[in-house]
Design a protein around this motif. Structure first.
Motif, PDB file in Angstrom:
ATOM      1  N   SER A 100      -5.665  -7.337  -1.161  1.00  0.00           N
ATOM      2  CA  SER A 100      -4.828  -6.100  -0.884  1.00  0.00           C
ATOM      3  C   SER A 100      -4.546  -5.341  -2.219  1.00  0.00           C
ATOM      4  O   SER A 100      -3.497  -4.661  -2.582  1.00  0.00           O
ATOM      5  N   GLN A 101      -5.442  -5.476  -3.282  1.00  0.00           N
ATOM      6  CA  GLN A 101      -5.331  -4.908  -4.478  1.00  0.00           C
ATOM      7  C   GLN A 101      -3.959  -4.961  -5.338  1.00  0.00           C
ATOM      8  O   GLN A 101      -3.340  -6.180  -5.082  1.00  0.00           O
ATOM      9  N   LYS A 102      -3.570  -3.800  -5.886  1.00  0.00           N
ATOM     10  CA  LYS A 102      -2.526  -3.951  -6.485  1.00  0.00           C
ATOM     11  C   LYS A 102      -1.145  -4.564  -5.947  1.00  0.00           C
ATOM     12  O   LYS A 102      -0.368  -5.653  -6.419  1.00  0.00           O
ATOM     13  N   ALA A 103      -0.987  -4.014  -4.798  1.00  0.00           N
ATOM     14  CA  ALA A 103       0.296  -4.329  -4.024  1.00  0.00           C
ATOM     15  C   ALA A 103       0.604  -5.718  -3.462  1.00  0.00           C
ATOM     16  O   ALA A 103       1.096  -6.440  -3.645  1.00  0.00           O
ATOM     17  N   GLY A 104      -0.785  -6.182  -3.109  1.00  0.00           N
ATOM     18  CA  GLY A 104      -1.155  -7.672  -2.791  1.00  0.00           C
ATOM     19  C   GLY A 104      -0.823  -8.680  -3.908  1.00  0.00           C
ATOM     20  O   GLY A 104      -0.059  -9.676  -3.578  1.00  0.00           O
ATOM     21  N   ILE A 105      -1.393  -8.254  -4.993  1.00  0.00           N
ATOM     22  CA  ILE A 105      -1.252  -9.201  -6.191  1.00  0.00           C
ATOM     23  C   ILE A 105       0.441  -9.345  -6.527  1.00  0.00           C
ATOM     24  O   ILE A 105       0.783 -10.310  -6.758  1.00  0.00           O
TER      25      ILE A 105
END
Lengths: 256, 202
Positions: free
Chosen positions: B183-188
């Motif tokens: 989930s790209q930046k939010a996921g990391i």
């Protein structure tokens, strides 16, 4: 609300990214890592890899390629097509770094294996890809291995519907051309509740919004056009007139 | 550095998950060895697969009883997607199968046999939760089954025809129905915040 996706397709031939035109002509682009790295940085909704010579040359999936992509590393969802023949292949593709697997010719060659794959990885992780074309006699499936087209039997697809989650419709003759995707390909599926991904000659025009407006379409995929400039994805997303609230907001340079 | 033991039970996107754990700033350790996993600060149960196939694999390797034991000693456990579902009591996917029973609740097919695939936002029930800054952020989902259980275990929900639970938690075990690692930046960032918060190690 679940958003419709704007996906990126990457065609790989002999381990190199190529620009594909109508499944006939291939122009070199380069190494896969920088291409995928850019797509991930731009925040595309999904990356779909079509590794086109794996089935043709009976090579099986290219696990090293998938591992190389996920080692970049990327945090964008990945779907991989290329030489997947059975559930063991599918499990290994997923453990190598792809969340979803795509099968194409297996659908005609060995539908039983599609069920086996689905039982192992779950039908949510399995997609079916069909290169299609339409004329006055109906919709035809193109078998790229023997280069022959055959009238598509919708019942065969419906029989397998519990075993896959999305159907990728590829307008293969329009691939590589701007705004040529034949929207008539969608009509066959209008009466059936099949989630669709559309790819092949969509281009940046009113056509992309028309395709997205179809209730069955969950994603449209762009390929060659993404190689034509830095931040091309942002440009495409901005230009799509389809309801912005049904698309994911652009996350490029977003601070969390 | 916090070590994250990623359970390798033959199902799951262990390679990409391992890379995401590393980007988030932790030390991933992919293993099927109970001894190695028990030494890690956190256990992460991944999952891309069908419930019946996955639980069978966990049982064959004896990792099912190992994970249950770890939860009893309050070891922090994170389940992702199918990994979250495996933490629950049972599932109807591939027949009725018992899960690990760490978080009480059932896994059932989504209404109208729909798949919930793509990007959707989460709504936190308690706005003071440690994940509060991710309220209304979009994450990547890929599933056709969902959690049904007591609301006291539900941390966040997502709207898809109707609301359904997408983050569940009991004691030191937390499950995400979506894929933070994809989930790209939010996921990391969410993965980072979760690992830090439940590990209690600074």
């Amino acid at each position: 609300m679940i958003k419709k996706r704007i996906s990126a397709s990457v065609i790989v031939k002999s381990n190199r990214v190529v620009q594909s035109i109508s499944y006939r002509k291939y122009l070199p682009i380069g190494s896969i890592e920088p291409v995928v790295e850019n797509l991930d940085r731009w925040g595309v909704d999904e990356i779909i890899i079509f590794d086109i010579d794996r089935s043709k040359n009976s090579l099986g999936p290219n696990y090293d390629l998938i591992k190389a992509i996920s080692s970049i590393p990327i945090s964008t969802p990945l779907a991989y097509a290329g030489g997947i023949n059975n559930y063991k292949d599918a499990i290994r593709v997923i453990s190598s770094g792809s969340e979803r697997v795509i099968v194409d010719n297996l659908f005609f060659k060995n539908p039983k294996n599609i069920k086996n794959i689905s039982n192992a990885i779950g039908s949510q992780a399995l997609l079916l890809a069909l290169p299609l074309t339409i004329n006055k006699n109906g919709i035809f499936h193109y078998n790229y291995l023997n280069k022959k087209s055959k009238l598509l039997d919708l019942h065969k697809i419906l029989d397998l519907k519990p075993y896959f989650s999305e159907l990728i419709i590829i307008d293969y003759l329009s691939q590589g051309f701007d705004s040529k995707f034949d929207i008539g390909l969608l009509e066959m599926f209008n009466e059936n509740d099949i989630d669709l991904v559309c790819y092949g000659g969509i281009g940046v025009s009113e056509l992309s919004s028309q395709i997205l407006a179809n209730k069955n379409v969950k994603s449209i995929a762009f390929g060659n056009i993404l190689n034509y400039g830095e931040l091309k994805f942002q440009e495409i997303k901005k230009s799509i007139k389809y309801s912005k609230k049904n698309l994911r907001r652009s996350i490029f340079r977003e601070k969390i | 550095m916090i070590s994250v033991g990623i359970v390798d039970y033959g199902v799951g996107n262990i390679h990409s998950l391992s890379k995401s754990v590393r980007i988030a700033g932790f030390r991933p350790e992919i293993s099927s060895s109970k001894e190695l996993l028990s030494k890690s600060d956190i256990i992460l149960l991944p999952g891309v697969g069908s419930f019946s196939f996955a639980i069978e694999n966990l049982k064959k390797s004896g990792l099912d009883s190992f994970i249950i034991k770890q939860s009893k000693i309050n070891k922090p456990i994170i389940g992702i997607c199918l990994g979250m579902q495996l933490l629950c009591s049972n599932s109807t996917e591939g027949g009725i199968n018992k899960g690990l029973g760490i978080i009480p609740g059932k896994i059932k097919r989504m209404s109208n046999s729909k798949f919930h695939i793509g990007w959707n936002s989460i709504q936190l029930k308690n706005k003071n939760h440690f994940l509060k800054r991710f309220n209304n952020h979009e994450f990547f989902f890929n599933h056709g089954y969902q959690f049904e259980g007591n609301q006291k275990y539900v941390i966040a929900e997502t709207e898809f025809e109707k609301s359904f639970p997408t983050i569940i938690k009991k004691n030191n075990t937390i499950g995400f129905q979506f894929h933070p690692e994809k989930s790209q930046k939010a996921g990391i960032q969410l993965l980072k915040k979760t690992i830090k918060s439940i590990s209690n190690i600074e």
